[in-house]
Design a protein around this motif. Structure first.
Motif, mmCIF file in Angstrom:
data_model
loop_
_atom_site.group_PDB
_atom_site.id
_atom_site.type_symbol
_atom_site.label_atom_id
_atom_site.label_comp_id
_atom_site.label_asym_id
_atom_site.label_seq_id
_atom_site.Cartn_x
_atom_site.Cartn_y
_atom_site.Cartn_z
ATOM 1 N N THR A 44 62.602 -5.665 107.445
ATOM 2 C CA THR A 44 63.105 -5.525 108.812
ATOM 3 C C THR A 44 64.472 -6.184 108.933
ATOM 4 N N LYS A 45 65.307 -5.636 109.793
ATOM 5 C CA LYS A 45 66.606 -6.242 110.076
ATOM 6 C C LYS A 45 66.451 -7.393 111.065
ATOM 7 N N LYS A 46 65.398 -7.321 111.886
ATOM 8 C CA LYS A 46 65.143 -8.347 112.893
ATOM 9 C C LYS A 46 63.932 -9.165 112.451
ATOM 10 N N ALA A 47 64.140 -10.450 112.223
ATOM 11 C CA ALA A 47 63.041 -11.330 111.805
ATOM 12 C C ALA A 47 61.911 -11.298 112.825
ATOM 13 N N GLY A 48 60.692 -11.254 112.330
ATOM 14 C CA GLY A 48 59.523 -11.309 113.191
ATOM 15 C C GLY A 48 59.162 -10.002 113.886
ATOM 16 N N ASP A 49 59.747 -8.899 113.486
ATOM 17 C CA ASP A 49 59.437 -7.598 114.084
ATOM 18 C C ASP A 49 58.107 -7.111 113.494
ATOM 19 N N GLU A 50 57.010 -7.652 114.042
ATOM 20 C CA GLU A 50 55.674 -7.410 113.485
ATOM 21 C C GLU A 50 55.287 -5.935 113.469
ATOM 22 N N HIS A 51 55.712 -5.177 114.469
ATOM 23 C CA HIS A 51 55.382 -3.751 114.506
ATOM 24 C C HIS A 51 55.999 -3.029 113.307
ATOM 25 N N GLN A 52 57.286 -3.241 113.065
ATOM 26 C CA GLN A 52 57.958 -2.598 111.933
ATOM 27 C C GLN A 52 57.390 -3.099 110.603
ATOM 28 N N ILE A 53 57.104 -4.408 110.517
ATOM 29 C CA ILE A 53 56.537 -4.974 109.283
ATOM 30 C C ILE A 53 55.210 -4.283 108.961
ATOM 31 N N HIS A 54 54.360 -4.115 109.960
ATOM 32 C CA HIS A 54 53.072 -3.438 109.749
ATOM 33 C C HIS A 54 53.282 -2.005 109.254
ATOM 34 N N LEU A 55 54.209 -1.277 109.898
ATOM 35 C CA LEU A 55 54.472 0.108 109.493
ATOM 36 C C LEU A 55 55.044 0.191 108.080
ATOM 37 N N ILE A 56 55.936 -0.719 107.739
ATOM 38 C CA ILE A 56 56.517 -0.757 106.387
ATOM 39 C C ILE A 56 55.416 -0.960 105.359
ATOM 40 N N ARG A 57 54.597 -1.981 105.571
ATOM 41 C CA ARG A 57 53.544 -2.320 104.604
ATOM 42 C C ARG A 57 52.558 -1.176 104.426
ATOM 43 N N GLU A 58 52.145 -0.592 105.529
ATOM 44 C CA GLU A 58 51.186 0.515 105.480
ATOM 45 C C GLU A 58 51.770 1.694 104.684
ATOM 46 N N HIS A 59 53.015 2.033 104.974
ATOM 47 C CA HIS A 59 53.659 3.166 104.309
ATOM 48 C C HIS A 59 53.901 2.889 102.827
ATOM 49 N N LEU A 60 54.467 1.726 102.511
ATOM 50 C CA LEU A 60 54.767 1.432 101.101
ATOM 51 C C LEU A 60 53.505 1.338 100.252
ATOM 52 N N ALA A 61 52.434 0.764 100.795
ATOM 53 C CA ALA A 61 51.176 0.699 100.042
ATOM 54 C C ALA A 61 50.657 2.109 99.749
ATOM 55 N N LEU A 62 50.762 2.989 100.730
ATOM 56 C CA LEU A 62 50.302 4.366 100.552
ATOM 57 C C LEU A 62 51.152 5.102 99.514
ATOM 58 N N ILE A 63 52.474 5.019 99.631
ATOM 59 C CA ILE A 63 53.292 5.773 98.683
ATOM 60 C C ILE A 63 53.254 5.155 97.290
ATOM 61 N N ALA A 64 53.050 3.849 97.181
ATOM 62 C CA ALA A 64 52.884 3.231 95.857
ATOM 63 C C ALA A 64 51.643 3.814 95.177
ATOM 64 N N ASP A 65 50.586 4.011 95.951
ATOM 65 C CA ASP A 65 49.377 4.638 95.417
ATOM 66 C C ASP A 65 49.686 6.062 94.960
ATOM 67 N N HIS A 66 50.414 6.806 95.792
ATOM 68 C CA HIS A 66 50.798 8.179 95.415
ATOM 69 C C HIS A 66 51.651 8.177 94.151
ATOM 70 N N PHE A 67 52.664 7.311 94.106
ATOM 71 C CA PHE A 67 53.564 7.255 92.946
ATOM 72 C C PHE A 67 52.787 6.919 91.678
ATOM 73 N N SER A 68 51.827 6.005 91.779
ATOM 74 C CA SER A 68 51.053 5.606 90.588
ATOM 75 C C SER A 68 50.227 6.770 90.040
ATOM 76 N N LYS A 69 50.010 7.800 90.865
ATOM 77 C CA LYS A 69 49.266 8.997 90.456
ATOM 78 C C LYS A 69 50.193 10.165 90.133
ATOM 79 N N GLY A 70 51.512 9.892 90.096
ATOM 80 C CA GLY A 70 52.480 10.939 89.772
ATOM 81 C C GLY A 70 52.869 11.819 90.940
ATOM 82 N N ASN A 71 52.467 11.446 92.146
ATOM 83 C CA ASN A 71 52.774 12.225 93.342
ATOM 84 C C ASN A 71 54.052 11.681 93.986
#
Length: 174
Positions: free
Chosen positions: A67-94
């Motif tokens: 996040t560009k703004k420290a403590g932006d919990e909403h964006q932090i949650h969205l970032i984490r959720e998305h990156l965890a999902l795409i990391a799973d996809h990438f690990s499967k070649g997707n």
């Protein structure tokens, strides 16, 4: 001949090493706008509220979204959720998400898609202000593909992305 104190010499060497890092060629503003629009359809967080940091390593690289703004919990949650999902996809070649955002002919993407199981290791980790995906490979051609892929993302994301560097097991932004 006047000698330079050691601390000044070290600072000068550090500055010169930063300046020597090749910079990815920025995409034209029209392309960056297209990528931003497509990214909004794939990434749940606000691109303008975050920064993508791409750090090349000897065996691959690290992609961070923070996040560009420290403590932006909403964006932090969205970032984490998305990156965890795409990391799973990438690990499967997707790699559909990057293709949807940057196009099917994105540099390095074809090689990453062709990696066999076990050739590319992908892992996700939370950061205090976002998340990161670690990529590693033993095959120099896959490492090169990752580096080309990182350069393409840097170019396409423009002001919302930056090159990072790794020093003594610490990630830094440049």
């Amino acid at each position: 001949m006047k000698s330079i104190p050691v601390i000044q010499y070290a600072m000068l060497c550090g500055l010169l090493s930063i300046l020597a890092v090749p910079v990815a060629k920025a995409a034209d503003p029209g392309r960056q706008a297209e990528v931003s629009a497509r990214g909004a359809l794939v990434m749940p967080f606000e691109l303008k509220a975050t920064t993508h940091i791409f750090t090349k390593t000897q065996d691959g690289g690290v992609q961070q979204v923070v996040t560009k703004k420290a403590g932006d919990e909403h964006q932090i949650h969205l970032i984490r959720e998305h990156l965890a999902l795409i990391a799973d996809h990438f690990s499967k070649g997707n790699f559909a998400e990057p293709a949807n955002i940057h196009g099917a002919n994105m540099p390095g993407l074809a090689e990453l898609r062709q990696a066999k199981t076990g050739e590319l290791t992908v892992s996700y980790q939370d950061l205090p202000n976002g998340g990161q995906i670690q990529f590693s490979a033993h095959d120099p051609l896959l490492v090169q593909a990752l580096h080309k892929w990182f350069d393409a993302q840097l170019s396409d994301h423009g002001a919302d992305a930056m090159r990072g560097h790794k020093h003594a097991n610490m990630m830094h932004m440049q």
